[in-house]
Design a protein around this motif. Structure first.
Motif, mmCIF file in Angstrom:
data_model
loop_
_atom_site.group_PDB
_atom_site.id
_atom_site.type_symbol
_atom_site.label_atom_id
_atom_site.label_comp_id
_atom_site.label_asym_id
_atom_site.label_seq_id
_atom_site.Cartn_x
_atom_site.Cartn_y
_atom_site.Cartn_z
ATOM 1 N N VAL A 215 0.839 -1.191 0.000
ATOM 2 C CA VAL A 215 0.000 0.000 0.000
ATOM 3 C C VAL A 215 0.877 1.244 0.000
ATOM 4 O O VAL A 215 0.657 2.187 -0.771
ATOM 5 N N GLY A 216 1.895 1.262 0.843
ATOM 6 C CA GLY A 216 2.818 2.393 0.881
ATOM 7 C C GLY A 216 3.517 2.599 -0.446
ATOM 8 O O GLY A 216 3.717 3.750 -0.881
ATOM 9 N N ARG A 217 3.898 1.508 -1.108
ATOM 10 C CA ARG A 217 4.550 1.625 -2.408
ATOM 11 C C ARG A 217 3.617 2.267 -3.432
ATOM 12 O O ARG A 217 4.035 3.105 -4.232
ATOM 13 N N ALA B 232 -1.124 5.620 -6.973
ATOM 14 C CA ALA B 232 -2.397 6.025 -6.367
ATOM 15 C C ALA B 232 -2.170 7.280 -5.530
ATOM 16 O O ALA B 232 -1.047 7.547 -5.085
ATOM 17 N N GLN B 233 -3.219 8.054 -5.371
ATOM 18 C CA GLN B 233 -3.182 9.237 -4.503
ATOM 19 C C GLN B 233 -4.304 9.101 -3.481
ATOM 20 O O GLN B 233 -5.417 8.678 -3.831
ATOM 21 N N ALA B 234 -4.000 9.452 -2.248
ATOM 22 C CA ALA B 234 -5.000 9.344 -1.179
ATOM 23 C C ALA B 234 -5.283 10.716 -0.588
ATOM 24 O O ALA B 234 -4.368 11.539 -0.423
ATOM 25 N N CYS C 232 -7.454 -3.093 -3.832
ATOM 26 C CA CYS C 232 -7.458 -2.363 -5.103
ATOM 27 C C CYS C 232 -6.061 -1.945 -5.544
ATOM 28 O O CYS C 232 -5.680 -2.152 -6.705
ATOM 29 N N VAL C 233 -5.288 -1.328 -4.645
ATOM 30 C CA VAL C 233 -4.019 -0.741 -5.090
ATOM 31 C C VAL C 233 -2.996 -1.803 -5.487
ATOM 32 O O VAL C 233 -2.137 -1.532 -6.330
ATOM 33 N N ARG C 234 -3.094 -3.016 -4.925
ATOM 34 C CA ARG C 234 -2.153 -4.063 -5.330
ATOM 35 C C ARG C 234 -2.381 -4.498 -6.769
ATOM 36 O O ARG C 234 -1.522 -5.156 -7.370
ATOM 37 N N LEU D 77 -2.911 -2.294 -9.217
ATOM 38 C CA LEU D 77 -2.470 -1.232 -10.104
ATOM 39 C C LEU D 77 -1.115 -1.567 -10.722
ATOM 40 O O LEU D 77 -0.261 -2.182 -10.073
ATOM 41 N N PRO D 78 -0.888 -1.185 -11.964
ATOM 42 C CA PRO D 78 0.389 -1.488 -12.632
ATOM 43 C C PRO D 78 1.588 -0.948 -11.858
ATOM 44 O O PRO D 78 1.592 0.196 -11.409
ATOM 45 N N GLY D 79 2.593 -1.804 -11.710
ATOM 46 C CA GLY D 79 3.838 -1.400 -11.079
ATOM 47 C C GLY D 79 3.891 -1.491 -9.573
ATOM 48 O O GLY D 79 4.958 -1.289 -8.980
ATOM 49 N N VAL D 80 2.763 -1.815 -8.929
ATOM 50 C CA VAL D 80 2.758 -1.860 -7.468
ATOM 51 C C VAL D 80 3.419 -3.136 -6.956
ATOM 52 O O VAL D 80 4.271 -3.097 -6.072
ATOM 53 N N LEU D 81 3.034 -4.281 -7.514
ATOM 54 C CA LEU D 81 3.670 -5.535 -7.139
ATOM 55 C C LEU D 81 4.964 -5.708 -7.928
ATOM 56 O O LEU D 81 5.028 -5.382 -9.117
ATOM 57 N N GLY D 82 5.981 -6.240 -7.270
ATOM 58 C CA GLY D 82 7.249 -6.457 -7.950
ATOM 59 C C GLY D 82 7.126 -7.405 -9.124
ATOM 60 O O GLY D 82 7.789 -7.242 -10.152
ATOM 61 N N ASN D 83 6.264 -8.400 -9.010
ATOM 62 C CA ASN D 83 6.023 -9.370 -10.068
ATOM 63 C C ASN D 83 4.559 -9.301 -10.452
ATOM 64 O O ASN D 83 3.691 -9.719 -9.694
#
Length: 240
Positions: free
Chosen positions: A22-24, A31-33, A157-159, A161-167
């Motif tokens: 989430v922090g990433r 994402a913007q909160a 949701c945020v996991r 999004l493109p680029g959030v997870l390393g794989n």
């Protein structure tokens, strides 16, 4: 993706939004909160946002005017200067809502902006429902407020999004994913090969990818039938 959270306790989210995946998502700009307290739109010297219920009863009810003014103010503000404001897809977090699913997380993650409305006390004035787009529930139980539910929705949701997870492949074959046909995920193993009499299945050690794929498919079906017979019945109907 913009995520607005309307909550009486914004401080609960400060650490949550700064750690892990989430922090990433928020540190990289995926994402913007925005956290907004309805008390900013409260009444009187004490910024009151609740009142006693019409008809009597216990507890206090959150006022419709304070909540709607808060949501509309957020929609009128651009995230960055010069940007055109976007109305968020508004979600009321309530045990009366539709169950939150992986498919719903995929849907929300594709939207430019969502707003999560967190309740407290005896809940919202019924008229709040006229100003939201959906009502979502984590399950058939009641929490003291909607903040924990909002965190669950944000994480789910945020996991995606493109680029959030390393794989990126990590989200393809997991429980409830389209790639698994909505089944529960198959078992995973790593070293050591044996631990206290429990061994890694031989098929996973042999390097035969076709055999591994068949085994994983069988295990996903078996695990779903054993642990979630209701889900298995749903999958069977969709397959037929």
């Amino acid at each position: 993706m913009r995520i607005d959270v309307i909550t009486l306790f914004p401080e609960l989210f400060e650490r949550f939004l700064a750690v892990g995946m989430v922090g990433r998502a928020f540190s990289t700009g995926a994402a913007q909160a925005r956290l907004r307290n309805p008390r900013d739109f409260g009444l009187g010297r004490h910024r009151s946002v609740d009142d006693t219920p019409y008809g009597g009863g216990s507890g206090m009810v959150i006022r419709v005017d304070c909540v709607v003014n808060c949501m509309e103010a957020l929609d009128a503000e651009a995230v960055t200067p010069g940007e055109t404001p976007v109305r968020a897809h508004r979600l009321l977090l309530t045990p009366q809502g539709q169950p939150f699913t992986q498919q719903k997380a995929l849907d929300l993650a594709s939207r430019p902006a969502i707003a999560l409305l967190c309740g407290r006390y005896e809940g919202f004035d019924e008229r709040v429902r006229s100003f939201v787009d959906e009502e979502i529930s984590l399950g058939d139980f009641v929490l003291s407020g909607g903040e924990v539910a909002a965190m669950a929705v944000i994480d789910a949701c945020v996991r995606l999004l493109p680029g959030v997870l390393g794989n990126a492949g990590s989200i393809e074959h997991e429980s409830h994913s389209p790639a698994l046909g909505g089944l529960l995920e198959y078992p995973h193993y790593t070293r050591p090969v044996e631990f206290r009499g429990l061994r890694v299945p031989e098929v996973l050690q042999q390097g035969n990818h076709a055999a591994i794929a068949r085994w994983r498919g069988q295990q996903a079906e078996m695990r779903t039938t054993e642990r979630r017979p209701d889900l298995w019945e749903k999958v069977k109907k969709e397959r037929s």
